[in-house]
Every structure is written in structure tokens, then in C-alpha cells.
Design an enzyme around this catalytic site. Structure first.
Site, short mmCIF file in Angstrom:
data_model
loop_
_atom_site.label_atom_id
_atom_site.label_comp_id
_atom_site.label_asym_id
_atom_site.label_seq_id
_atom_site.Cartn_x
_atom_site.Cartn_y
_atom_site.Cartn_z
N GLU A 243 37.43 33.68 36.56
CA GLU A 243 36.97 32.77 35.51
C GLU A 243 36.75 33.53 34.20
OE1 GLU A 243 32.84 30.48 34.28
OE2 GLU A 243 33.15 31.13 36.36
N ASP B 49 38.98 32.72 30.94
CA ASP B 49 38.25 32.25 29.77
C ASP B 49 38.70 33.03 28.53
OD1 ASP B 49 36.28 31.11 28.09
OD2 ASP B 49 34.91 32.76 28.53
N GLU C 78 39.80 27.82 34.34
CA GLU C 78 39.89 29.16 33.76
C GLU C 78 40.30 30.19 34.81
OE1 GLU C 78 36.44 28.64 30.30
OE2 GLU C 78 35.91 29.37 32.30
#
Length: 205
Positions: A102, A106, A178
Site C-alpha cells: 500500500e 500510494d 494502492e
């Protein structure tokens, strides 16, 4: 009763088994052990399926088809779909969560959006570009994209989290999206991850 002693399941007291009888009995025990192990694996798989509301086999493949992508390492995609609650509740099945992926996804999504806005909107000021980028990469937007893909149905998630509406929770959906991008970056490289990000955000850019 006319039954040959060879077929008795147990020797009589003081009776010894011949070599062929012992071998035959050992093979029978081996077959029993194999069947027991096979049944155990099947039951464990069913338990995991029931606990996490989706088949263990086939989940990643279905999502790949939906996204139009293919992973060389399917384990990375499986990791991207693993919520921390699954690790907490079933550490024997899930050793790690998607949080590190993630983080990676991101940062990469932020880069892709920033670069595309810079190229496409040369007339915009730095402040305007920053504001527009923030509106695209925010959790609400990413969660909407994930929801359109029914991404929540693919997440490996603990029963407690699921029971509290976790599959539709905005933060979970955005984080998983993400993580999928992060997994693609590691698996196929920056070009494939860039193209995936553009496809996911095509309605936003």
C-alpha cells in the site's frame, strides 16, 4: 468359516506375519494415511473459504481478468489483497498483510498523477496542479474506483472486520487498490504499473 488366515485383519496370539503380509498391510496403512491427509487438506481449505468468503483458488485469477493484467508472481497479488485482519485472525494462512505494498502503490500513484497533470495541463500553476492532484489521489476517489471494480469482494479479510462492513469501508478499498498497483510495480516494472494506474484513473484524469 473357511476364511484364509491371510485375510484376517489381525494375527492370532502367537501368530507372526509373513513378509508379503506385512508388506501388504503396510501399503494399506500408507493408503489410509494418504487419504486422511487429503481429507485434512480439503477440510482446511473449506474452513478458510468459509472464513474469508471466497475460494482460495481462483480469486486472484478472476481479478486479473477483470483488470486486464497478468502477474508473473501471483503471490504478490494475493499479498496485495490481504488485509491486516486476516493476518491477525489466521496467521497460519496469511503471514503478511498488504500494508507495505500500500505504501509503495500510494507513492507511485501520486507520481503518475503528478506527471500526467504536468504534461496535460501546461497552463496550470503549481498550486492548481497540487490541488487537482490531491483531489484525484485522495481516499474517496480511489475507493470509488475500487468499488466500481468490486475490489472489496476479493480482499482476504478477517471475520470481525468483514462483520463491521470492512469490505465496503473506504479506507480498505483505497488501500487495497494502492497495494495492487504496488504489487504490479514489483512484479512487472514501472511501465506496466504506470499503464495500470492510467487505466484505473482514466475517468479522473
Amino acid at each position: 468359516l473357511g476364511v484364509s488366515p491371510r485375510y484376517n485383519s489381525h494375527p492370532l496370539p502367537g501368530q507372526s506375519l509373513s513378509l508379503s503380509e506385512a508388506k501388504e498391510r503396510g501399503q494399506g496403512d500408507g493408503r489410509k494415511g494418504f487419504l486422511i491427509n487429503l481429507i485434512g487438506v480439503h477440510l482446511l481449505t473449506r474452513i478458510i473459504e468459509r472464513a474469508y468468503n471466497a475460494p482460495v483458488v481462483g480469486r486472484e485469477e478472476t481479478l486479473e481478468k477483470r483488470l486486464g493484467i497478468s502477474f508473473a508472481d501471483s503471490g504478490l497479488l494475493s499479498l496485495a489483497l490481504t488485509h491486516p485482519s486476516a493476518v491477525n485472525e489466521a496467521p497460519q494462512a496469511f503471514s503478511s498483510s498488504n500494508q507495505r505494498l500500500e505504501f509503495l502503490g500510494d507513492a507511485f500513484i501520486d507520481f503518475v498523477v503528478a506527471q500526467e497533470l504536468y504534461r496535460r495541463l501546461p497552463q496550470m500553476s503549481e498550486g492548481e496542479l497540487t490541488e487537482l492532484r490531491s483531489s484525484i489521489v485522495r481516499g474517496e476517489t480511489l475507493a470509488r474506483v475500487a468499488r466500481d471494480l468490486s475490489l472489496g469482494s476479493f480482499i482476504h479479510m478477517g471475520q470481525g472486520e468483514e462483520g463491521s462492513g470492512g469490505r465496503e469501508r473506504e479506507s480498505n478499498l483505497a488501500a487495497t487498490l494502492e497495494a495492487v498497483v504496488g504489487a504490479m510495480l514489483l512484479d512487472r516494472g514501472s511501465e506496466a504499473a504506470y499503464n495500470l494506474t492510467l487505466e484505473l484513473l482514466k475517468l479522473e484524469l
